[in-house]
Design a protein around this motif. Structure first.
Motif, short mmCIF file in Angstrom:
data_model
loop_
_atom_site.label_atom_id
_atom_site.label_comp_id
_atom_site.label_asym_id
_atom_site.label_seq_id
_atom_site.Cartn_x
_atom_site.Cartn_y
_atom_site.Cartn_z
N THR A 71 0.68 -1.56 0.09
CA THR A 71 -0.46 0.01 -0.15
C THR A 71 0.82 1.51 -0.19
O THR A 71 0.58 2.17 -0.43
N ARG A 72 1.55 1.26 0.98
CA ARG A 72 2.90 2.61 0.87
C ARG A 72 3.27 2.44 -0.70
O ARG A 72 3.31 3.62 -0.84
N LYS A 73 3.89 1.79 -0.92
CA LYS A 73 5.02 1.44 -2.48
C LYS A 73 3.40 2.15 -3.06
O LYS A 73 4.00 3.40 -4.04
N ALA A 74 2.08 1.91 -3.09
CA ALA A 74 1.70 2.28 -4.13
C ALA A 74 0.85 4.09 -4.64
O ALA A 74 1.02 4.58 -5.07
N ALA A 77 3.98 14.69 -13.10
CA ALA A 77 2.84 15.60 -13.91
C ALA A 77 3.02 16.81 -13.65
O ALA A 77 2.99 17.93 -15.23
N VAL A 78 2.23 17.21 -12.69
CA VAL A 78 1.92 18.65 -12.86
C VAL A 78 2.53 18.65 -11.01
O VAL A 78 2.40 20.56 -11.75
N GLY A 79 3.60 19.07 -10.64
CA GLY A 79 4.12 20.08 -10.31
C GLY A 79 3.22 19.15 -8.15
O GLY A 79 2.01 19.35 -8.72
N PHE A 80 4.09 19.91 -7.10
CA PHE A 80 3.20 19.76 -6.01
C PHE A 80 1.78 20.65 -5.58
O PHE A 80 0.34 19.87 -5.33
N LEU A 81 1.32 21.65 -6.41
CA LEU A 81 0.22 22.77 -6.20
C LEU A 81 -0.49 22.36 -7.27
O LEU A 81 -1.87 22.28 -6.61
N GLY A 82 0.19 21.02 -8.33
CA GLY A 82 -1.47 20.86 -9.11
C GLY A 82 -1.33 19.83 -8.59
O GLY A 82 -2.77 18.61 -9.31
N ALA A 83 -0.71 18.81 -7.98
CA ALA A 83 -1.87 17.45 -7.95
C ALA A 83 -2.86 17.18 -6.52
O ALA A 83 -2.20 18.27 -5.61
N SER A 84 -2.84 16.72 -6.05
CA SER A 84 -4.31 16.57 -5.48
C SER A 84 -4.56 15.00 -4.76
O SER A 84 -4.27 14.52 -5.87
N LEU A 85 -4.56 15.62 -3.49
CA LEU A 85 -4.96 13.97 -2.60
C LEU A 85 -5.87 13.02 -3.82
O LEU A 85 -5.56 11.91 -3.43
N SER A 86 -6.51 13.82 -3.77
CA SER A 86 -8.23 12.97 -4.40
C SER A 86 -7.41 12.36 -5.28
O SER A 86 -7.57 11.37 -5.71
N ASP A 87 -6.34 12.40 -5.98
CA ASP A 87 -5.91 12.01 -7.81
C ASP A 87 -5.22 11.17 -7.28
O ASP A 87 -4.81 10.38 -7.65
N ILE A 88 -4.69 11.38 -6.54
CA ILE A 88 -3.65 10.83 -5.69
C ILE A 88 -3.89 8.62 -4.93
O ILE A 88 -3.54 7.94 -5.29
N LEU A 89 -4.97 9.33 -4.50
CA LEU A 89 -5.94 8.33 -3.83
C LEU A 89 -6.52 7.35 -5.42
O LEU A 89 -5.99 6.69 -5.03
N GLY A 104 -7.74 6.33 4.31
CA GLY A 104 -7.27 6.33 5.48
C GLY A 104 -6.17 5.34 5.35
O GLY A 104 -5.30 5.97 6.54
N ALA A 105 -5.94 5.01 4.62
CA ALA A 105 -4.81 4.34 4.34
C ALA A 105 -3.76 5.29 4.32
O ALA A 105 -2.53 4.95 4.04
N LEU A 106 -4.44 6.16 3.75
CA LEU A 106 -2.85 6.46 2.94
C LEU A 106 -2.20 7.42 4.48
O LEU A 106 -1.73 8.09 4.44
N TYR A 107 -3.16 8.24 5.19
CA TYR A 107 -2.50 8.90 6.39
C TYR A 107 -2.98 7.66 7.48
O TYR A 107 -1.77 8.71 8.85
N PHE A 108 -2.49 6.87 7.37
CA PHE A 108 -2.01 5.16 8.14
C PHE A 108 -0.61 6.06 8.17
O PHE A 108 0.42 5.80 8.65
N HIS A 109 0.18 5.67 6.67
CA HIS A 109 1.17 5.95 5.96
C HIS A 109 2.41 7.16 5.95
O HIS A 109 3.06 7.28 5.97
N PHE A 110 1.43 7.96 5.93
CA PHE A 110 1.86 9.69 5.84
C PHE A 110 0.57 10.41 6.53
O PHE A 110 -0.36 10.39 5.97
N ARG A 111 1.00 11.55 7.06
CA ARG A 111 -0.20 12.64 7.86
C ARG A 111 -0.82 14.07 6.92
O ARG A 111 -1.23 13.96 6.95
#
Length: 207
Positions: free
Chosen positions: A10-13, A24-36, A44-51
């Motif tokens: 999960t962490r690797k994914a 692709a879009v830089g820090f400001l262009g990337a949203s957590l919803s797109d990453i998820l 919840g899985a994301l916040y388990f590994h990264f705050r």
């Protein structure tokens, strides 16, 4: 063990998805919803590994230093090691999305002013150490200041890879880094020692 393996997968994914979006879009262009969505994991899985997104970006900034791993066992590091380090980084920029994302995050800085400065300093300090060894071995001209040259190497590499990215999508990055080192070697190394160094990097089969 199965739970630990799932957590690592999960962490690797998450890291791979974040790297893809940041690249692709830089820090400001990337949203957590797109990453998820790209990672296929829950919030919840994301916040388990990264705050936070900042912590994700910081982890990827650190990924660039994995290019040091193949050089860690060198018995007599010096000027050729510095050349090989930048050529390895060039290869990673072409082949590893995590390294590309980390470099973009450092260059753009975004909200990462401190990590970006730390990353640059870490690169300069590493190259400085290699150049000090080179100077002690007589591989640099006496008038060369190793720290000034280390800053120049890192700045030149940064500019070379950015130019290569803009103009060719980094397809000519190896050649640009090689040319960079040809110029540096010709100006910084005593002529009688130039034959000792390969600006194209040490061939893999001779490492």
């Amino acid at each position: 063990m199965a739970r630990q393996e799932r957590a690592e997968q999960t962490r690797k994914a998450i890291l791979d998805a974040a790297a893809s979006r940041f690249d692709a879009v830089g820090f400001l262009g990337a949203s957590l919803s797109d990453i998820l969505a790209e990672a296929g994991v829950t919030k919840g899985a994301l916040y388990f590994h990264f705050r936070s997104k900042e912590e994700l970006a910081d982890a990827l900034i650190r990924e660039q230093f994995t290019v040091w791993d193949p050089l860690a066992g060198i018995d007599d590091p010096g000027l050729q090691t510095a050349i090989d380090l930048t050529q390895n980084m060039g290869h990673s920029l072409r082949s590893d999305v995590r390294v590309r994302a980390g470099i973009r995050l450092v260059i753009e800085q975004g909200s990462f002013v401190t990590p970006a400065a730390n990353a640059y300093k870490q690169w300069i300090d590493t190259v400085h150490g290699l150049l000090l060894a080179a100077k002690a071995a007589g591989d640099l001209r006496k008038e060369i200041n190793a720290h000034d040259l280390a800053q120049y190497v890192v700045a030149s590499f940064t500019g070379s890879q950015l130019s290569s990215q803009v103009l060719t999508g980094r397809t000519d990055l190896h050649e640009r880094i090689t040319f960079m080192w040809q110029m540096i070697l010709n100006s910084a190394v005593p002529p009688r020692r130039l034959h000792r160094f390969d600006p194209a990097g040490t061939p893999a089969d001779s490492e």
